[in-house]
Design an enzyme around this catalytic site. Structure first.
Site, PDB file in Angstrom:
ATOM      1  N   HIS A  19      -7.697   1.375  -5.690  1.00  0.00           N
ATOM      2  CA  HIS A  19      -8.798   1.227  -4.731  1.00  0.00           C
ATOM      3  C   HIS A  19      -9.491   2.577  -4.595  1.00  0.00           C
ATOM      4  O   HIS A  19      -8.970   3.491  -3.960  1.00  0.00           O
ATOM      5  CB  HIS A  19      -8.212   0.745  -3.392  1.00  0.00           C
ATOM      6  CG  HIS A  19      -9.193   0.711  -2.273  1.00  0.00           C
ATOM      7  ND1 HIS A  19      -8.795   0.675  -0.939  1.00  0.00           N
ATOM      8  CD2 HIS A  19     -10.552   0.701  -2.241  1.00  0.00           C
ATOM      9  CE1 HIS A  19      -9.855   0.645  -0.172  1.00  0.00           C
ATOM     10  NE2 HIS A  19     -10.939   0.668  -0.920  1.00  0.00           N
ATOM     11  N   HIS A  74      -0.907  -1.492  -4.173  1.00  0.00           N
ATOM     12  CA  HIS A  74      -2.249  -1.060  -3.790  1.00  0.00           C
ATOM     13  C   HIS A  74      -2.264   0.465  -3.732  1.00  0.00           C
ATOM     14  O   HIS A  74      -1.496   1.072  -2.974  1.00  0.00           O
ATOM     15  CB  HIS A  74      -2.608  -1.648  -2.421  1.00  0.00           C
ATOM     16  CG  HIS A  74      -4.010  -1.383  -1.985  1.00  0.00           C
ATOM     17  ND1 HIS A  74      -5.052  -2.231  -2.286  1.00  0.00           N
ATOM     18  CD2 HIS A  74      -4.539  -0.366  -1.266  1.00  0.00           C
ATOM     19  CE1 HIS A  74      -6.169  -1.753  -1.758  1.00  0.00           C
ATOM     20  NE2 HIS A  74      -5.889  -0.613  -1.142  1.00  0.00           N
ATOM     21  N   MET A  95     -12.183  -4.297   4.224  1.00  0.00           N
ATOM     22  CA  MET A  95     -11.476  -3.310   5.028  1.00  0.00           C
ATOM     23  C   MET A  95     -11.455  -3.788   6.480  1.00  0.00           C
ATOM     24  O   MET A  95     -12.486  -4.169   7.038  1.00  0.00           O
ATOM     25  CB  MET A  95     -12.158  -1.948   4.943  1.00  0.00           C
ATOM     26  CG  MET A  95     -12.132  -1.317   3.551  1.00  0.00           C
ATOM     27  SD  MET A  95     -10.453  -1.047   2.943  1.00  0.00           S
ATOM     28  CE  MET A  95      -9.794   0.051   4.215  1.00  0.00           C
ATOM     29  N   ASP A 153      -7.368  -5.254   4.038  1.00  0.00           N
ATOM     30  CA  ASP A 153      -6.627  -3.994   4.063  1.00  0.00           C
ATOM     31  C   ASP A 153      -6.887  -3.227   5.351  1.00  0.00           C
ATOM     32  O   ASP A 153      -8.026  -2.877   5.646  1.00  0.00           O
ATOM     33  CB  ASP A 153      -7.062  -3.148   2.853  1.00  0.00           C
ATOM     34  CG  ASP A 153      -6.366  -1.805   2.784  1.00  0.00           C
ATOM     35  OD1 ASP A 153      -5.385  -1.587   3.516  1.00  0.00           O
ATOM     36  OD2 ASP A 153      -6.809  -0.967   1.975  1.00  0.00           O
ATOM     37  N   MET A 206     -11.783   4.957  -3.081  1.00  0.00           N
ATOM     38  CA  MET A 206     -12.586   5.345  -1.918  1.00  0.00           C
ATOM     39  C   MET A 206     -13.232   6.677  -2.273  1.00  0.00           C
ATOM     40  O   MET A 206     -12.885   7.743  -1.746  1.00  0.00           O
ATOM     41  CB  MET A 206     -11.701   5.433  -0.673  1.00  0.00           C
ATOM     42  CG  MET A 206     -11.283   4.078  -0.164  1.00  0.00           C
ATOM     43  SD  MET A 206     -10.229   4.161   1.305  1.00  0.00           S
ATOM     44  CE  MET A 206      -8.627   4.127   0.519  1.00  0.00           C
ATOM     45  N   MET A 211      -8.534   8.616  -2.707  1.00  0.00           N
ATOM     46  CA  MET A 211      -9.516   9.164  -1.777  1.00  0.00           C
ATOM     47  C   MET A 211      -9.977  10.542  -2.247  1.00  0.00           C
ATOM     48  O   MET A 211      -9.160  11.343  -2.705  1.00  0.00           O
ATOM     49  CB  MET A 211      -8.905   9.279  -0.377  1.00  0.00           C
ATOM     50  CG  MET A 211      -8.294   8.000   0.143  1.00  0.00           C
ATOM     51  SD  MET A 211      -7.721   8.200   1.846  1.00  0.00           S
ATOM     52  CE  MET A 211      -6.692   6.757   2.028  1.00  0.00           C
ATOM     53  N   SER A 266       0.833  -1.199   0.000  1.00  0.00           N
ATOM     54  CA  SER A 266       0.000   0.000   0.000  1.00  0.00           C
ATOM     55  C   SER A 266       0.868   1.249   0.000  1.00  0.00           C
ATOM     56  O   SER A 266       1.580   1.523   0.978  1.00  0.00           O
ATOM     57  CB  SER A 266      -0.914   0.009   1.224  1.00  0.00           C
ATOM     58  OG  SER A 266      -1.610   1.239   1.306  1.00  0.00           O
ATOM     59  N   ASP A 322      -4.420   3.737  -3.006  1.00  0.00           N
ATOM     60  CA  ASP A 322      -5.632   4.287  -2.407  1.00  0.00           C
ATOM     61  C   ASP A 322      -5.968   5.638  -3.014  1.00  0.00           C
ATOM     62  O   ASP A 322      -5.178   6.587  -2.926  1.00  0.00           O
ATOM     63  CB  ASP A 322      -5.452   4.439  -0.894  1.00  0.00           C
ATOM     64  CG  ASP A 322      -5.499   3.104  -0.177  1.00  0.00           C
ATOM     65  OD1 ASP A 322      -6.392   2.300  -0.508  1.00  0.00           O
ATOM     66  OD2 ASP A 322      -4.655   2.859   0.700  1.00  0.00           O
TER      67      ASP A 322
END
Length: 233
Positions: A81, A48, A152, A190, A83, A52, A23, A50
């Site tokens: 990913h 990974h 999660m 995660d 979010m 956001m 991550s 993220d």
């Protein structure tokens, strides 16, 4: 450990071994390319990423342009990913950027089945994420439509949080649900994963360990990667 492939991540076959998805939330953003290369050299199987939006989760991080930049530094599988609210608006952007997997939250996808179809049509593998308090029945009718389920194990938004123990039972329950359908879909976990709790997560049925602090913050990243995946010291 089975090899990495742009067509998808092959299921681990060596006992309770798992794949490691590094991550970058815990990487050095000022030296992101270098850290991605370090992750690959240390034994990560995936990256990974993220994404956001400051709406679904409080922080704002990075987007498709960062994925494109990371793609130029690594041939590892990239899992973006999202979010974000309205993830369906960004599918083509991430496909063009070079993402291999696009993981969207069931909580923000009003038409989840359609979104997963569009991800596949864009040439990416389909991931579905669930927050810790979101029940598994939400994804019951798309079990056969995803290539990866991301559970999660912290409330999304910030790195460095403590693992929520109740997610262990959730992992096992999802593995049972998939097994009843004859599915061997990857389960990724995660949040708050450490070398100390990784074994229980793998034993519950997870096949992908997402690790940030426990990996990038380790004194010996290669040793950390091996232990997180279930190898020997």
């Amino acid at each position: 450990m089975n090899c990495k492939t742009k067509e998808g991540v092959k299921t681990a076959t060596m006992g309770n071994m798992a794949k490691l998805s590094a991550s970058i939330l815990s990487a050095d953003y000022a030296a992101l390319g270098s850290d991605v290369r370090r992750a690959e050299e240390a034994g990560a199987d995936m990256i990974h990423i993220d994404v956001m939006d400051g709406s679904f989760v409080p922080p704002i991080t990075i987007g498709a342009q960062a994925v494109k930049a990371i793609r130029s530094y690594s041939r590892l599988i990239l899992d973006a990913h999202l979010m974000t609210v309205h993830p369906e608006k960004h599918i083509e952007d991430f496909a063009d950027a070079g993402a291999d997997y696009l993981t969207v939250h069931a909580e923000t996808s009003a038409h989840l089945h359609r979104t997963l179809q569009r991800i596949r049509e864009a040439g990416m593998k389909r991931g579905v994420a669930l927050n810790p308090a979101t029940p598994l029945y939400v994804i019951e009718h798309v079990l056969g439509e995803a290539d990866l389920f991301l559970l999660m194990s912290v409330n999304p938004g910030y790195g460095g949080q403590e693992f929520i123990p109740a997610v262990i039972d959730k992992i096992a329950a999802l593995r049972t649900m998939l097994g009843k359908r004859g599915l061997e879909t990857d389960i990724s976990v995660d949040g708050g994963i450490t070398i100390a709790n990784a074994a229980a997560i793998r034993e519950a049925g997870a096949t992908i360990i997402v690790a940030g602090t426990a990996f990038f913050g380790a004194e010996d990243m290669k040793k950390a990667a091996s232990l997180l995946k279930g190898g020997e010291e």
